[in-house]
Design a protein around this motif. Structure first.
Motif, PDB file in Angstrom:
ATOM      1  N   ASP A   1       0.829  -1.205   0.000  1.00  0.00           N
ATOM      2  CA  ASP A   1       0.000   0.000   0.000  1.00  0.00           C
ATOM      3  C   ASP A   1       0.868   1.262   0.000  1.00  0.00           C
ATOM      4  N   LEU A   2       1.916   1.252   0.846  1.00  0.00           N
ATOM      5  CA  LEU A   2       2.774   2.431   0.980  1.00  0.00           C
ATOM      6  C   LEU A   2       3.673   2.650  -0.233  1.00  0.00           C
ATOM      7  N   THR A   3       3.922   1.599  -1.006  1.00  0.00           N
ATOM      8  CA  THR A   3       4.807   1.718  -2.174  1.00  0.00           C
ATOM      9  C   THR A   3       4.038   1.728  -3.489  1.00  0.00           C
ATOM     10  N   GLY A   4       2.727   1.836  -3.409  1.00  0.00           N
ATOM     11  CA  GLY A   4       1.928   1.876  -4.623  1.00  0.00           C
ATOM     12  C   GLY A   4       1.913   0.571  -5.382  1.00  0.00           C
ATOM     13  N   GLY A   5       2.053  -0.534  -4.661  1.00  0.00           N
ATOM     14  CA  GLY A   5       2.003  -1.859  -5.276  1.00  0.00           C
ATOM     15  C   GLY A   5       3.252  -2.248  -6.033  1.00  0.00           C
ATOM     16  N   LYS A   6       4.381  -1.585  -5.746  1.00  0.00           N
ATOM     17  CA  LYS A   6       5.590  -1.825  -6.544  1.00  0.00           C
ATOM     18  C   LYS A   6       6.705  -2.547  -5.789  1.00  0.00           C
ATOM     19  N   ASN A   7       6.380  -3.138  -4.654  1.00  0.00           N
ATOM     20  CA  ASN A   7       7.424  -3.813  -3.892  1.00  0.00           C
ATOM     21  C   ASN A   7       7.351  -5.324  -4.136  1.00  0.00           C
ATOM     22  N   THR A   8       8.272  -5.831  -4.918  1.00  0.00           N
ATOM     23  CA  THR A   8       8.264  -7.246  -5.301  1.00  0.00           C
ATOM     24  C   THR A   8       8.430  -8.157  -4.088  1.00  0.00           C
ATOM     25  N   ARG A   9       9.294  -7.757  -3.181  1.00  0.00           N
ATOM     26  CA  ARG A   9       9.548  -8.576  -1.987  1.00  0.00           C
ATOM     27  C   ARG A   9       8.281  -8.722  -1.147  1.00  0.00           C
ATOM     28  N   ALA A  10       7.521  -7.649  -1.023  1.00  0.00           N
ATOM     29  CA  ALA A  10       6.278  -7.700  -0.252  1.00  0.00           C
ATOM     30  C   ALA A  10       5.237  -8.559  -0.957  1.00  0.00           C
ATOM     31  N   LEU A  11       5.186  -8.474  -2.279  1.00  0.00           N
ATOM     32  CA  LEU A  11       4.246  -9.304  -3.046  1.00  0.00           C
ATOM     33  C   LEU A  11       4.560 -10.790  -2.861  1.00  0.00           C
ATOM     34  N   LEU A  12       5.842 -11.123  -2.912  1.00  0.00           N
ATOM     35  CA  LEU A  12       6.253 -12.508  -2.656  1.00  0.00           C
ATOM     36  C   LEU A  12       5.938 -12.914  -1.221  1.00  0.00           C
ATOM     37  N   GLY A  13       6.109 -11.957  -0.303  1.00  0.00           N
ATOM     38  CA  GLY A  13       5.800 -12.223   1.106  1.00  0.00           C
ATOM     39  C   GLY A  13       4.345 -12.596   1.312  1.00  0.00           C
ATOM     40  N   ILE A  14       3.450 -11.902   0.602  1.00  0.00           N
ATOM     41  CA  ILE A  14       2.015 -12.221   0.663  1.00  0.00           C
ATOM     42  C   ILE A  14       1.786 -13.672   0.248  1.00  0.00           C
ATOM     43  N   CYS A  15       2.422 -14.068  -0.858  1.00  0.00           N
ATOM     44  CA  CYS A  15       2.248 -15.439  -1.370  1.00  0.00           C
ATOM     45  C   CYS A  15       2.804 -16.476  -0.392  1.00  0.00           C
ATOM     46  N   LEU A  16       3.969 -16.211   0.157  1.00  0.00           N
ATOM     47  CA  LEU A  16       4.591 -17.145   1.091  1.00  0.00           C
ATOM     48  C   LEU A  16       3.770 -17.279   2.374  1.00  0.00           C
ATOM     49  N   CYS A  17       3.311 -16.140   2.893  1.00  0.00           N
ATOM     50  CA  CYS A  17       2.495 -16.172   4.118  1.00  0.00           C
ATOM     51  C   CYS A  17       1.195 -16.931   3.890  1.00  0.00           C
ATOM     52  N   THR A  18       0.565 -16.671   2.762  1.00  0.00           N
ATOM     53  CA  THR A  18      -0.705 -17.323   2.456  1.00  0.00           C
ATOM     54  C   THR A  18      -0.540 -18.839   2.405  1.00  0.00           C
ATOM     55  N   SER A  19       0.523 -19.290   1.761  1.00  0.00           N
ATOM     56  CA  SER A  19       0.786 -20.722   1.661  1.00  0.00           C
ATOM     57  C   SER A  19       1.035 -21.337   3.041  1.00  0.00           C
ATOM     58  N   ALA A  20       1.864 -20.643   3.853  1.00  0.00           N
ATOM     59  CA  ALA A  20       2.177 -21.155   5.193  1.00  0.00           C
ATOM     60  C   ALA A  20       0.938 -21.163   6.084  1.00  0.00           C
ATOM     61  N   ILE A  21       0.118 -20.120   5.983  1.00  0.00           N
ATOM     62  CA  ILE A  21      -1.110 -20.048   6.789  1.00  0.00           C
ATOM     63  C   ILE A  21      -2.071 -21.163   6.388  1.00  0.00           C
ATOM     64  N   ALA A  22      -2.154 -21.435   5.093  1.00  0.00           N
ATOM     65  CA  ALA A  22      -3.043 -22.503   4.609  1.00  0.00           C
ATOM     66  C   ALA A  22      -2.639 -23.861   5.183  1.00  0.00           C
ATOM     67  N   ARG A  23      -1.335 -24.096   5.248  1.00  0.00           N
ATOM     68  CA  ARG A  23      -0.858 -25.373   5.805  1.00  0.00           C
ATOM     69  C   ARG A  23      -1.183 -25.488   7.289  1.00  0.00           C
ATOM     70  N   LEU A  24      -1.006 -24.378   8.006  1.00  0.00           N
ATOM     71  CA  LEU A  24      -1.256 -24.406   9.454  1.00  0.00           C
ATOM     72  C   LEU A  24      -2.743 -24.398   9.786  1.00  0.00           C
ATOM     73  N   SER A  25      -3.586 -23.983   8.827  1.00  0.00           N
ATOM     74  CA  SER A  25      -5.031 -23.874   9.079  1.00  0.00           C
ATOM     75  C   SER A  25      -5.804 -25.126   8.672  1.00  0.00           C
ATOM     76  N   LYS A  26      -5.114 -26.135   8.206  1.00  0.00           N
ATOM     77  CA  LYS A  26      -5.806 -27.364   7.789  1.00  0.00           C
ATOM     78  C   LYS A  26      -6.566 -27.967   8.966  1.00  0.00           C
ATOM     79  N   GLY A  27      -7.804 -28.352   8.687  1.00  0.00           N
ATOM     80  CA  GLY A  27      -8.613 -28.960   9.737  1.00  0.00           C
ATOM     81  C   GLY A  27      -9.360 -27.957  10.591  1.00  0.00           C
ATOM     82  N   ARG A  28      -9.098 -26.652  10.377  1.00  0.00           N
ATOM     83  CA  ARG A  28      -9.809 -25.626  11.152  1.00  0.00           C
ATOM     84  C   ARG A  28     -11.122 -25.279  10.472  1.00  0.00           C
ATOM     85  N   SER A  29     -11.945 -24.527  11.177  1.00  0.00           N
ATOM     86  CA  SER A  29     -13.238 -24.133  10.625  1.00  0.00           C
ATOM     87  C   SER A  29     -13.051 -23.139   9.499  1.00  0.00           C
ATOM     88  N   LYS A  30     -14.059 -22.976   8.652  1.00  0.00           N
ATOM     89  CA  LYS A  30     -13.983 -22.069   7.510  1.00  0.00           C
ATOM     90  C   LYS A  30     -13.743 -20.632   7.938  1.00  0.00           C
TER      91      LYS A  30
END
Length: 300
Positions: free
Chosen positions: A231-260
């Motif tokens: 948001d602060l960089t106007g969507g131009k920070n590649t590292r942050a974009l990759l961070g979103i993807c990595l966090c999402t994947s890790a959260i999905a693995r840890l959230s298996k079996g949890r409620s929707k």
């Protein structure tokens, strides 16, 4: 932090002086203003001015500022005789100056006389306990000797007095990161975010630290700070974009079996992935296959 414009200006002026176009004094002033260390150039240009009586007298009161600047540069370059001569001149002009006294201590550091330097710094601090430069020199001296635990102790003591010094918080955070003390580093970045909430670098690095710590709560918070970086960089920070993807994947693995309700919407990571692919197509098309493969492995 030096901006690109300032760095360009400094480099242009340096090239001008190197090629005989004049402007040595202006260059030295700019180096001092930007607080950068270009010690070899400072030593060369500074001596050329001080060894010319006409140029030296034209400086007026700024002559003493140049002597100080030259002394520090000479110590950086291990030209200790030059540093000693500069400090001697300053002592003659300002016999009771604590500022010149600091240069004496720094000369002891440059010689490797650590115990004597520490004793001299301690003596100066007794006269002025709020001298920030001396506190920082002690930290630098501890790091130079490899005494990282002592450097941490002194930095923490310094920050108890000067809590608003963001450079000191960053220094402490960097030391903690080098020691893999991520919780302590996270605390430092929290302090930085409180005082500088609009600096994208602090949001990004804090997110990196939380991602490294791991755990569902840390990952969810890291994702938020990666998003705020975007948001602060106007969507131009590649590292942050990759961070979103990595966090999402890790959260999905840890959230298996949890409620929707505990699971997160896939919209943000899908958007981040699309922006990344677009960026790679435009700027690094030959690496697009690697990116696609990496995102696929994250199941995005």
């Amino acid at each position: 932090m030096v901006s690109k414009t300032e760095e360009t200006q400094l480099n242009r002026l340096e090239n001008q002086v190197d090629n005989g176009g004049g402007g040595a004094w202006e260059y030295l002033c700019l180096v001092r203003k930007l607080k950068v260390r270009r010690s070899e150039k400072v030593l060369k240009y500074g001596l050329s001015i001080l060894n010319d009586p006409k140029k030296r007298s034209a400086l007026g009161p700024e002559e003493w500022t140049l002597y100080e600047q030259l002394a520090i540069a000479a110590m950086d370059c291990q030209c200790l005789d030059v540093a000693k001569d500069c400090i001697k001149v300053l002592h003659k002009k300002f016999p009771e100056s604590k500022r010149v006294g600091r240069l004496d201590c720094m000369l002891l550091e440059a010689k490797g006389s650590w115990a004597e330097a520490e004793k001299a710094y301690s003596s100066l601090l007794e006269d002025n306990p709020l001298d920030q430069v001396i506190h920082k020199r002690r930290v630098a001296m501890a790091k130079a000797q490899g005494n990282i635990s002592v450097a941490i102790e002194w930095l923490n003591k310094y920050l108890e007095i000067f809590m608003a010094d963001h450079d000191a918080w960053r220094e402490l955070a960097d030391i903690y990161l080098s020691l893999q003390m991520y919780k302590q580093a996270a605390f430092c970045y929290e302090e930085l975010l409180l005082s500088h909430p609009t600096v994208p670098l602090y949001h990004l690095t804090y997110a990196d630290v939380l991602y490294t710590l791991g755990g569902l709560e840390n990952l969810q918070t890291a994702k938020k700070y990666y998003a705020s970086t975007i948001d602060l960089t106007g969507g131009k920070n590649t590292r942050a974009l990759l961070g979103i993807c990595l966090c999402t994947s890790a959260i999905a693995r840890l959230s298996k079996g949890r409620s929707k309700e505990d699971k997160e919407s896939p919209e943000l990571q899908s958007l981040a992935a699309k922006v990344l692919e677009k960026e790679y197509k435009q700027r690094a098309a030959d690496k697009l296959g690697l990116l696609t493969s990496a995102l696929r492995s994250l199941k995005i």
